[in-house]
Design a protein around this motif. Structure first.
Motif, PDB file in Angstrom:
ATOM      1  N   TYR A 147      27.904  -0.100 -24.181  1.00  0.00           N
ATOM      2  CA  TYR A 147      26.833   0.235 -25.125  1.00  0.00           C
ATOM      3  C   TYR A 147      25.650   0.850 -24.373  1.00  0.00           C
ATOM      4  CZ  TYR A 147      22.981  -0.521 -28.424  1.00  0.00           C
ATOM      5  OH  TYR A 147      21.885  -0.373 -29.230  1.00  0.00           O
ATOM      6  N   ILE A 148      25.258   0.231 -23.251  1.00  0.00           N
ATOM      7  CA  ILE A 148      24.164   0.777 -22.433  1.00  0.00           C
ATOM      8  C   ILE A 148      24.533   2.165 -21.922  1.00  0.00           C
ATOM      9  CG2 ILE A 148      22.892   0.501 -20.261  1.00  0.00           C
ATOM     10  CD1 ILE A 148      23.077  -2.533 -20.705  1.00  0.00           C
ATOM     11  N   LYS A 149      25.761   2.306 -21.475  1.00  0.00           N
ATOM     12  CA  LYS A 149      26.232   3.600 -20.963  1.00  0.00           C
ATOM     13  C   LYS A 149      26.147   4.672 -22.049  1.00  0.00           C
ATOM     14  CE  LYS A 149      29.956   5.454 -18.177  1.00  0.00           C
ATOM     15  NZ  LYS A 149      31.153   5.143 -17.417  1.00  0.00           N
ATOM     16  N   LYS A 150      26.550   4.330 -23.253  1.00  0.00           N
ATOM     17  CA  LYS A 150      26.499   5.277 -24.367  1.00  0.00           C
ATOM     18  C   LYS A 150      25.058   5.699 -24.660  1.00  0.00           C
ATOM     19  CE  LYS A 150      27.647   5.624 -29.272  1.00  0.00           C
ATOM     20  NZ  LYS A 150      28.116   4.917 -30.449  1.00  0.00           N
ATOM     21  N   LEU A 151      24.125   4.747 -24.619  1.00  0.00           N
ATOM     22  CA  LEU A 151      22.735   5.038 -24.947  1.00  0.00           C
ATOM     23  C   LEU A 151      22.007   5.833 -23.875  1.00  0.00           C
ATOM     24  CD1 LEU A 151      21.472   1.660 -26.465  1.00  0.00           C
ATOM     25  CD2 LEU A 151      21.956   3.775 -27.684  1.00  0.00           C
ATOM     26  N   PHE A 152      22.277   5.556 -22.610  1.00  0.00           N
ATOM     27  CA  PHE A 152      21.426   6.073 -21.546  1.00  0.00           C
ATOM     28  C   PHE A 152      22.112   6.933 -20.505  1.00  0.00           C
ATOM     29  CE2 PHE A 152      19.315   2.235 -23.109  1.00  0.00           C
ATOM     30  CZ  PHE A 152      18.056   2.752 -23.396  1.00  0.00           C
ATOM     31  N   SER A 153      23.421   7.185 -20.616  1.00  0.00           N
ATOM     32  CA  SER A 153      24.106   7.896 -19.541  1.00  0.00           C
ATOM     33  C   SER A 153      23.749   9.375 -19.459  1.00  0.00           C
ATOM     34  CB  SER A 153      25.615   7.717 -19.650  1.00  0.00           C
ATOM     35  OG  SER A 153      26.105   8.298 -20.834  1.00  0.00           O
ATOM     36  N   GLU A 154      23.233   9.964 -20.528  1.00  0.00           N
ATOM     37  CA  GLU A 154      22.839  11.376 -20.446  1.00  0.00           C
ATOM     38  C   GLU A 154      21.681  11.572 -19.487  1.00  0.00           C
ATOM     39  OE1 GLU A 154      22.277  13.611 -24.022  1.00  0.00           O
ATOM     40  OE2 GLU A 154      24.060  12.767 -24.949  1.00  0.00           O
ATOM     41  N   GLU A 155      20.743  10.627 -19.446  1.00  0.00           N
ATOM     42  CA  GLU A 155      19.588  10.760 -18.564  1.00  0.00           C
ATOM     43  C   GLU A 155      19.716   9.938 -17.285  1.00  0.00           C
ATOM     44  OE1 GLU A 155      16.201   8.213 -20.492  1.00  0.00           O
ATOM     45  OE2 GLU A 155      17.297   9.240 -22.081  1.00  0.00           O
TER      46      GLU A 155
END
Length: 170
Positions: A147-155
């Motif tokens: 879930y964290i990866k999905k939310l913040f992996s772009e930045e």
């Protein structure tokens, strides 16, 4: 309106109460280790208060923030940092992130707290972080990591690692 700000002296009772309400039942389950350990209120409160005291110095790198709706605490995040054993670089260490899951905006509360965590440590030049407190004896910890990866992996480059823990028996 949701606002993120530093935890203050008069927020401590709300912080402890929220943690007890959210984490307490997990620690009382069948295994009594839903958090991956036997929850000890005294130890957790003592450690949290020590971290909070350190966070009062803005140059310390320690972080104790809350998400508030007016004066009501909807979630909090505590973090410190340490020097990596292998290369000496600093690693931001997420200690706790706790949100009031009964509030309609608890996902937004989590996102705001986590984004502030990232921004805080980037401003100190810290390039790596860990959230070792996100664990469980089932796949819930990995699901939360995704879930964290999905939310913040772009930045941010977010890599999920596995930690192995055990208990010594006499």
């Amino acid at each position: 309106m949701l606002t993120i700000r530093n935890i203050m002296d008069n927020d401590i009772c709300q912080l402890i109460s929220l943690c007890e309400r959210i984490f307490g039942p997990q620690a009382q389950g069948d295994n009594k280790d839903g958090l991956g350990f036997n929850y000890n209120e005294y130890t957790w409160i003592q450690n949290t208060l020590n971290l909070y005291q350190q966070s009062k110095d803005p140059t310390s790198g320690y972080l104790a923030i809350g998400c508030f709706d007016g004066n009501k605490l909807l979630g909090f995040l505590t973090a410190g940092y340490f020097s990596n054993w292998y290369d000496g670089n600093y690693v931001a260490d997420l200690k706790d992130i706790c949100t009031d899951t009964t509030h309609d905006s608890y996902h937004e509360v989590f996102e705001k707290l986590f984004k502030n965590f990232i921004d805080h440590y980037v401003s100190f030049g810290v390039t790596h972080w860990r959230a070792d407190s996100i664990r469980s004896n089932n796949d819930a910890g990995l699901k939360f990591g995704n879930y964290i990866k999905k939310l913040f992996s772009e930045e941010n480059e977010i890599v999920l690692n596995t930690s192995i823990r055990g208990v010594f028996k006499n």
